[in-house]
Design a protein around this motif. Sequence first.
Motif, PDB file in Angstrom:
ATOM      1  N   ARG A  15       0.877  -1.170   0.000  1.00  0.00           N
ATOM      2  CA  ARG A  15       0.000   0.000   0.000  1.00  0.00           C
ATOM      3  C   ARG A  15       0.921   1.229   0.000  1.00  0.00           C
ATOM      4  O   ARG A  15       1.693   1.435   0.934  1.00  0.00           O
ATOM      5  N   ALA A  16       0.856   1.998  -1.069  1.00  0.00           N
ATOM      6  CA  ALA A  16       1.791   3.119  -1.214  1.00  0.00           C
ATOM      7  C   ALA A  16       1.499   4.213  -0.196  1.00  0.00           C
ATOM      8  O   ALA A  16       2.421   4.790   0.376  1.00  0.00           O
ATOM      9  N   ARG A  17       0.222   4.510   0.018  1.00  0.00           N
ATOM     10  CA  ARG A  17      -0.195   5.542   0.978  1.00  0.00           C
ATOM     11  C   ARG A  17      -1.523   5.122   1.557  1.00  0.00           C
ATOM     12  O   ARG A  17      -2.265   4.358   0.928  1.00  0.00           O
ATOM     13  N   GLY A  18      -1.845   5.688   2.724  1.00  0.00           N
ATOM     14  CA  GLY A  18      -3.163   5.441   3.281  1.00  0.00           C
ATOM     15  C   GLY A  18      -4.220   5.850   2.260  1.00  0.00           C
ATOM     16  O   GLY A  18      -4.041   6.854   1.570  1.00  0.00           O
ATOM     17  N   LEU A  20      -5.027   4.068  -0.412  1.00  0.00           N
ATOM     18  CA  LEU A  20      -4.849   3.315  -1.661  1.00  0.00           C
ATOM     19  C   LEU A  20      -4.919   1.811  -1.399  1.00  0.00           C
ATOM     20  O   LEU A  20      -4.695   1.351  -0.283  1.00  0.00           O
ATOM     21  N   HIS A  22      -3.682  -2.120  -1.689  1.00  0.00           N
ATOM     22  CA  HIS A  22      -2.409  -2.824  -1.784  1.00  0.00           C
ATOM     23  C   HIS A  22      -2.247  -3.277  -3.234  1.00  0.00           C
ATOM     24  O   HIS A  22      -3.199  -3.741  -3.845  1.00  0.00           O
ATOM     25  N   THR A  45      10.857  -1.479  -0.544  1.00  0.00           N
ATOM     26  CA  THR A  45      10.514  -0.168   0.045  1.00  0.00           C
ATOM     27  C   THR A  45      11.755   0.592   0.514  1.00  0.00           C
ATOM     28  O   THR A  45      11.753   1.185   1.586  1.00  0.00           O
ATOM     29  N   LEU A  48      10.728   4.653   0.726  1.00  0.00           N
ATOM     30  CA  LEU A  48       9.402   5.008   1.259  1.00  0.00           C
ATOM     31  C   LEU A  48       8.289   4.718   0.261  1.00  0.00           C
ATOM     32  O   LEU A  48       7.352   5.493   0.138  1.00  0.00           O
ATOM     33  N   GLU A  49       8.399   3.583  -0.449  1.00  0.00           N
ATOM     34  CA  GLU A  49       7.363   3.258  -1.429  1.00  0.00           C
ATOM     35  C   GLU A  49       6.084   2.746  -0.785  1.00  0.00           C
ATOM     36  O   GLU A  49       5.099   2.525  -1.475  1.00  0.00           O
ATOM     37  N   GLY A  50       6.093   2.526   0.548  1.00  0.00           N
ATOM     38  CA  GLY A  50       4.891   1.951   1.122  1.00  0.00           C
ATOM     39  C   GLY A  50       4.689   2.276   2.581  1.00  0.00           C
ATOM     40  O   GLY A  50       5.628   2.687   3.285  1.00  0.00           O
ATOM     41  N   VAL A  51       3.421   2.100   3.039  1.00  0.00           N
ATOM     42  CA  VAL A  51       3.115   2.244   4.461  1.00  0.00           C
ATOM     43  C   VAL A  51       2.601   0.925   5.026  1.00  0.00           C
ATOM     44  O   VAL A  51       2.357   0.810   6.224  1.00  0.00           O
ATOM     45  N   SER A  52       2.419  -0.060   4.160  1.00  0.00           N
ATOM     46  CA  SER A  52       1.920  -1.357   4.606  1.00  0.00           C
ATOM     47  C   SER A  52       2.286  -2.433   3.584  1.00  0.00           C
ATOM     48  O   SER A  52       2.306  -2.169   2.385  1.00  0.00           O
TER      49      SER A  52
END
Lengths: 96, 333
Positions: A15-18, A20, A22, A45, A48-52
């Motif tokens: 998931r790139a950002r909250g 969006l 996965h 990552t 910083l390509e993702g948050v999850s």
Amino acid sequence: MTASQLWPLYEIFIRARGGLDHKHVGSIHAVDARMALEHARDVYTRRLEGVSIWIVRSTDIIASDPADADSLFEPARDKVYRHPTFYEIPDEVKTL
Amino acid sequence: MYSQGLDNPPPERMVPAAAVAGGPGERFQLRVDAEEKIEPKDWMPDGYRQTLIRQISQHAHSEIVGMLPEGNWITRAPSLLRKCILIAKVQDEGGHGAYLYSAAETLGVSREELVDQLLSGKAKYSSIFNYPTPTWADVGAIGWLVDGAAIMNQIPLCRCSYGPYARAMVRVCREESFHQRQGYEIMLKLSQGTAAQREMAQAALNRWWWPSLMMFGPSDNDSKHSTQSMRWKIKRFSNDELRQKFVDFTIPQADYLGLKVPDPELRWDAGADCYRFGPIDWTEFDEVLKGHGPCNRERLDARRKAHAEGAWVREAALAYAAKSRPATAGRAA
Ligand SMILES: [Fe+2]
Ligand SMILES: [Fe+2]
């Protein structure tokens, strides 16, 4: 290496950002889920390509067969009335 | 990519897809012609599959072996920041290898087979990594020229007809620009430094210039397998086209550094709006490709050693995972 010594394959979804979904980014070999998660962090990552991250054993994915695509998706083909553009509404009628 | 110069599959693989009217071969070519992407489970001609396995794995091997010449300088980088940058770059190259091995595996070949092919010497990797890096300026020249040439090769591959390869290349290309810029910046700093530093930069350019031009592979006249790869839209531009573009981009950058490429025949051709350069010594290219480059042995030995010394770690990790797996959730590894 014998087959039992091979590290299983995991598919990686990020998931790139909250807000969006996965999205599948690739795969990774790891001995278990924890290692897959750690290696996915390092491989996919680094900027910083993702948050999850989600990981799934590749063998657990059930996919449709491209050869069946015609018959699988055919039922949707002739149902044009499912689209708003199918309906003719006079120009005078607004906001519809 | 580091595989432009290597992408010549054995001739028996190059039998064109059976273009029987209405057959799978023809349908496949129509999809490719329409710029549709081919995905792993789609029908594809065997030659297409084999060409891709070969090209993608050679590309992956090149990324992995490519970590060695620069890794050589990590402990001796001139500042802490340069050390961090170089570690990040070398780590990226390892990542590129990982993306590409995954893409190759979607074609039905295992990671172990691919690694074995590299270690046994059966598979090729880009010859550029068989040259030594005697000075810090070589690290600059590699980033600027070798990664620069790689970018030139890799950008068209983002539109390759095979989906997983194209997607891996998008990821790789996003990361390459930093590699080239940090290399050019090293050259810039050296060329603005003392006379000895400028000399060091010039000497590195002299060493890397011709090998970088060779990275684009044999001249179009001698590159017999390009046509099929172009038809399959694995390859979009010829070796000579990309090489020319690289020269046209790079010469002004060298001028800015106040450095000269080692080519007495180099001149600007105003009529053709491009640079003309001297002939490439293909005997050198062939020798290095055959294994007689300055570092072929050293590179393979380093990979073999790393693989052998890591064996116990791979086995222990697997044994530990098997032991920690709860019996109820048990599943064959
Ligand atoms: Fe790379
Ligand atoms: Fe790079």
